[in-house]
Design a protein around this motif. Structure first.
Motif, PDB file in Angstrom:
ATOM      1  N   TRP A   1     -19.691 -52.458  27.934  1.00 56.55           N
ATOM      2  CA  TRP A   1     -19.928 -51.151  27.322  1.00 56.55           C
ATOM      3  C   TRP A   1     -20.085 -50.163  28.466  1.00 56.55           C
ATOM      4  CZ3 TRP A   1     -20.003 -49.352  22.363  1.00 56.55           C
ATOM      5  CH2 TRP A   1     -20.516 -48.078  22.172  1.00 56.55           C
ATOM      6  N   LYS A   2     -19.206 -49.151  28.508  1.00 56.74           N
ATOM      7  CA  LYS A   2     -19.263 -48.150  29.576  1.00 56.74           C
ATOM      8  C   LYS A   2     -19.549 -46.786  28.974  1.00 56.74           C
ATOM      9  CE  LYS A   2     -16.248 -50.450  32.790  1.00 56.74           C
ATOM     10  NZ  LYS A   2     -15.703 -50.203  34.091  1.00 56.74           N
ATOM     11  N   MET A   3     -20.404 -46.049  29.661  1.00 56.07           N
ATOM     12  CA  MET A   3     -20.706 -44.682  29.265  1.00 56.07           C
ATOM     13  C   MET A   3     -20.505 -43.796  30.487  1.00 56.07           C
ATOM     14  SD  MET A   3     -24.115 -45.152  26.939  1.00 56.07           S
ATOM     15  CE  MET A   3     -24.933 -46.363  27.963  1.00 56.07           C
ATOM     16  N   LYS A   4     -19.894 -42.666  30.258  1.00 47.50           N
ATOM     17  CA  LYS A   4     -19.685 -41.769  31.391  1.00 47.50           C
ATOM     18  C   LYS A   4     -20.168 -40.370  31.048  1.00 47.50           C
ATOM     19  CE  LYS A   4     -14.935 -40.529  30.308  1.00 47.50           C
ATOM     20  NZ  LYS A   4     -13.565 -40.453  30.764  1.00 47.50           N
TER      21      LYS A   4
ATOM     22  N   GLY B   1     -14.005 -40.544  39.998  1.00 50.65           N
ATOM     23  CA  GLY B   1     -13.696 -39.121  40.077  1.00 50.65           C
ATOM     24  C   GLY B   1     -14.989 -38.327  40.065  1.00 50.65           C
ATOM     25  N   GLU B   2     -15.093 -37.396  39.164  1.00 49.82           N
ATOM     26  CA  GLU B   2     -16.311 -36.594  39.028  1.00 49.82           C
ATOM     27  C   GLU B   2     -17.167 -37.067  37.859  1.00 49.82           C
ATOM     28  OE1 GLU B   2     -17.457 -34.334  41.256  1.00 49.82           O
ATOM     29  OE2 GLU B   2     -15.759 -35.095  42.411  1.00 49.82           O
ATOM     30  N   GLN B   3     -17.002 -38.337  37.477  1.00 47.80           N
ATOM     31  CA  GLN B   3     -17.762 -38.918  36.374  1.00 47.80           C
ATOM     32  C   GLN B   3     -18.740 -39.970  36.887  1.00 47.80           C
ATOM     33  OE1 GLN B   3     -17.345 -38.066  32.915  1.00 47.80           O
ATOM     34  NE2 GLN B   3     -16.258 -36.380  33.889  1.00 47.80           N
ATOM     35  N   HIS B   4     -19.918 -39.993  36.309  1.00 49.56           N
ATOM     36  CA  HIS B   4     -20.926 -41.008  36.595  1.00 49.56           C
ATOM     37  C   HIS B   4     -20.775 -42.045  35.483  1.00 49.56           C
ATOM     38  CE1 HIS B   4     -25.334 -41.532  38.100  1.00 49.56           C
ATOM     39  NE2 HIS B   4     -24.531 -42.467  38.520  1.00 49.56           N
ATOM     40  N   VAL B   5     -20.537 -43.308  35.845  1.00 52.36           N
ATOM     41  CA  VAL B   5     -20.248 -44.346  34.854  1.00 52.36           C
ATOM     42  C   VAL B   5     -21.325 -45.430  34.896  1.00 52.36           C
ATOM     43  CG1 VAL B   5     -18.560 -46.045  34.064  1.00 52.36           C
ATOM     44  CG2 VAL B   5     -17.770 -43.933  35.171  1.00 52.36           C
TER      45      VAL B   5
END
Length: 150
Positions: free
Chosen positions: A31-34, A85-89
């Motif tokens: 389960w990934k949240m960004k 990229g510019e996302q924190h995952v």
């Protein structure tokens, strides 16, 4: 090059990726949240998965949580935090035996999904906030790990 037979179901607010294979005797759920990478939230988001991984309402101690995973034929649960990229995952993963290889038909996949739901939606709270001792323990672990890599 091996091609995977990945099926993607687009739902409201998320995408479900299913990759079926006969190659392994385990099932893995990730389960990934960004969210946008932000200086204001990077530290808290870096700590959050580790706090959630330590306990929940149903498993108020790490020992109880790990004992439950042992009951699921030694399932492995782990978290990760990264940048794309510019996302924190934030990633939450559980790997467990494929029930079709077991003598009894324990619904492991169903139990693993319920476990992830518990971890993500029922954290151990104290007066409406994360359990203070758990947060402090994870902060100490994080600080110790940061020192090793400096």
């Amino acid at each position: 090059m091996t091609l995977t037979n990945e099926v993607i179901h687009k739902q409201k607010g998320y995408r479900l990726h299913i990759v079926k294979t006969e190659k392994y005797k385990t099932n893995t759920i990730v389960w990934k949240m960004k969210a946008p990478l932000s200086e204001d939230t990077v530290t808290l988001r870096g700590l959050l998965p580790h706090v959630l991984q330590s306990s929940s309402n149903a498993y108020p101690t790490t020992t109880k949580l790990r004992s439950y995973l042992d009951e699921l034929y030694g399932a492995h649960f782990f978290v990760d935090v990264g940048k794309k990229g510019e996302q924190h995952v934030m990633s939450f993963s559980i790997e467990l035996a494929n029930e079709k290889f077991l003598k009894d038909q324990t619904p492991l996949l169903e139990k693993a999904i319920a476990f992830l739901k518990e971890i993500l939606l029922q954290p151990l709270l104290e007066d409406g906030a994360f359990h203070k001792e758990t947060v402090q323990k994870e902060k100490r672990k994080s600080t110790a790990t940061d020192r090793v890599y400096l």
